[in-house]
Design a protein around this motif. Structure first.
Motif, PDB file in Angstrom:
ATOM      1  N   PRO A   1      41.162 -57.281  20.414  1.00 17.59           N
ATOM      2  CA  PRO A   1      40.611 -56.768  21.679  1.00 17.59           C
ATOM      3  C   PRO A   1      40.707 -55.258  21.794  1.00 17.59           C
ATOM      4  N   GLU A   2      41.869 -54.676  21.406  1.00 15.58           N
ATOM      5  CA  GLU A   2      42.012 -53.217  21.437  1.00 15.58           C
ATOM      6  C   GLU A   2      41.019 -52.555  20.490  1.00 15.58           C
ATOM      7  N   LEU A   3      40.885 -53.121  19.282  1.00 13.86           N
ATOM      8  CA  LEU A   3      40.001 -52.523  18.282  1.00 13.86           C
ATOM      9  C   LEU A   3      38.552 -52.525  18.752  1.00 13.86           C
ATOM     10  N   VAL A   4      38.050 -53.692  19.139  1.00 15.25           N
ATOM     11  CA  VAL A   4      36.638 -53.797  19.521  1.00 15.25           C
ATOM     12  C   VAL A   4      36.355 -53.006  20.792  1.00 15.25           C
ATOM     13  N   THR A   5      37.266 -53.096  21.773  1.00 21.80           N
ATOM     14  CA  THR A   5      37.073 -52.347  23.021  1.00 21.80           C
ATOM     15  C   THR A   5      37.048 -50.847  22.769  1.00 21.80           C
ATOM     16  N   SER A   6      37.950 -50.354  21.920  1.00 22.47           N
ATOM     17  CA  SER A   6      38.004 -48.919  21.631  1.00 22.47           C
ATOM     18  C   SER A   6      36.781 -48.454  20.848  1.00 22.47           C
ATOM     19  N   ILE A   7      36.309 -49.279  19.905  1.00 28.75           N
ATOM     20  CA  ILE A   7      35.114 -48.922  19.137  1.00 28.75           C
ATOM     21  C   ILE A   7      33.901 -48.832  20.063  1.00 28.75           C
ATOM     22  N   VAL A   8      33.765 -49.826  20.955  1.00 29.39           N
ATOM     23  CA  VAL A   8      32.640 -49.819  21.907  1.00 29.39           C
ATOM     24  C   VAL A   8      32.718 -48.581  22.801  1.00 29.39           C
ATOM     25  N   ALA A   9      33.930 -48.264  23.282  1.00 24.34           N
ATOM     26  CA  ALA A   9      34.095 -47.080  24.136  1.00 24.34           C
ATOM     27  C   ALA A   9      33.745 -45.805  23.383  1.00 24.34           C
ATOM     28  N   THR A  10      34.148 -45.721  22.115  1.00 21.39           N
ATOM     29  CA  THR A  10      33.843 -44.541  21.295  1.00 21.39           C
ATOM     30  C   THR A  10      32.335 -44.388  21.104  1.00 21.39           C
ATOM     31  N   ARG A  11      31.648 -45.494  20.815  1.00 19.28           N
ATOM     32  CA  ARG A  11      30.201 -45.448  20.608  1.00 19.28           C
ATOM     33  C   ARG A  11      29.465 -45.088  21.886  1.00 19.28           C
ATOM     34  N   LYS A  12      30.090 -45.376  23.031  1.00 15.29           N
ATOM     35  CA  LYS A  12      29.503 -44.994  24.316  1.00 15.29           C
ATOM     36  C   LYS A  12      29.888 -43.565  24.717  1.00 15.29           C
ATOM     37  N   GLY A  13      30.653 -42.892  23.839  1.00 15.48           N
ATOM     38  CA  GLY A  13      31.040 -41.510  24.102  1.00 15.48           C
ATOM     39  C   GLY A  13      32.263 -41.362  24.983  1.00 15.48           C
ATOM     40  N   ASP A  14      33.013 -42.453  25.196  1.00 13.23           N
ATOM     41  CA  ASP A  14      34.182 -42.403  26.069  1.00 13.23           C
ATOM     42  C   ASP A  14      35.444 -42.470  25.218  1.00 13.23           C
ATOM     43  N   SER A  15      35.726 -41.398  24.453  1.00 15.48           N
ATOM     44  CA  SER A  15      36.878 -41.394  23.555  1.00 15.48           C
ATOM     45  C   SER A  15      38.194 -41.398  24.318  1.00 15.48           C
ATOM     46  N   GLY A  16      38.188 -40.881  25.559  1.00 13.37           N
ATOM     47  CA  GLY A  16      39.403 -40.894  26.377  1.00 13.37           C
ATOM     48  C   GLY A  16      39.856 -42.303  26.666  1.00 13.37           C
TER      49      GLY A  16
END
Length: 305
Positions: free
Chosen positions: A211-226
């Protein structure tokens, strides 16, 4: 059937994470607080639900070694793979609050955990102290969120009810999909003759961190690295302070000697990540690749241990 369920699990993880990130980002805009705060709290706690389920149930059942090794393995995965892959996909600048507050806290509580388990156990009193630390951390997050409300511009967001619906449904899909992946990947591994010990240290630890991995990857691709970095670091803090604290409070935890070594590796990985984030106040794609390679090396060490 195991392969089909494995694919369904991954689909639920990916789509669930998409809804979860969208809802979380919208909630941050609605509340006028930085998304990194949401990542460190709501998203971090939500994506740590599988770890909580595995470790607390293990403590209730008296399987203390699983409760500890699951958390340590998941935290190593979060620091090296979750952050590493996100950085490799798109190098990102480090949020100054995470750099000054949360990453040092992560290193500090990992060091405290190492001291606690050096004698081979985590007592009920130590578990309560970890829970008290979690309360102080959350209160500090709330205080910072209230301080920064005026700094965040008002942005158009989806309605609050829809954001909450996205968060709840997305989280449910992420957790259910993660369970499908863990259970069926374990069965497939057994069919290939892989030992239960190796499965526990890798597939279960990795699976509960999906869950952490997929959620963080999706957030990164959406430009929300924070949100992505906050999710990984916040999950690690939550895993130690709340999940291990709650597990030890339920039943004092007896520690395997291998877990002490793994906790030392976790501490080193936390320091490495901080150094990468501190230099140039960013994590580059090359540094992300180094983190991922370090995890591969750790997995090889587990295989031959």
């Amino acid at each position: 059937m195991e392969y089909l369920l494995l694919i369904i699990g991954f689909v639920l993880l990916i789509k669930g994470a998409d809804f979860f990130v969208e809802g979380s980002s919208s909630l941050a805009r609605f509340l006028k607080i930085p998304s990194v705060i949401i990542g460190l709290t709501i998203v971090a706690m939500g994506t740590s639900a599988p770890e909580a389920s595995v470790s607390i149930n293990a403590a209730l059942a008296g399987n203390n070694d699983i409760a500890v090794s699951n958390i340590i393995g998941s935290n190593i995965f979060n620091g090296l793979i979750v952050v590493g892959i996100c950085a490799f996909i798109s190098g990102f600048k480090t949020d100054k609050d995470i750099l000054k507050r949360d990453m040092p806290v992560n290193i500090l509580i990992t060091f405290i955990l190492y001291i606690m388990i050096a004698n081979g156990k985590i007592s009920r009193i130590e578990g309560i102290l970890l829970l008290v630390g979690m309360i102080f951390y959350i209160l500090n997050m709330i205080r910072d969120a209230l301080k920064k409300r005026n700094e965040c511009p008002s942005e158009q967001s989806i309605p609050l009810y829809k954001a909450l619906l996205f968060i709840i449904s997305g989280l449910a899909a992420v957790i259910f999909g993660g369970n499908l992946v863990v259970n069926n990947a374990s069965q497939i591994a057994v069919s290939f003759g892989v030992s239960q010990n190796f499965i526990g240290l890798t597939i279960v630890a990795i699976g509960t961190s999906l869950p952490e991995l997929v959620t963080s990857i999706v957030a990164t691709r959406k430009g929300d690295s924070g949100l992505a970095l906050g999710n990984a670091i916040g999950s690690n803090i939550f895993n130690i302070l709340f999940i291990l604290g709650m597990s030890a409070t339920i039943s004092p935890l007896h520690i395997l000697s291998e877990s002490v070594i793994d906790c030392g590796i976790l501490l080193i990985s936390g320091i490495l990540l901080f150094v990468f984030a501190f230099t140039k106040k960013s994590v580059s794609r090359m540094e992300g690749a180094v983190c991922a390679l370090a995890y591969i090396g750790y997995t090889a060490y587990l295989f031959i241990r």
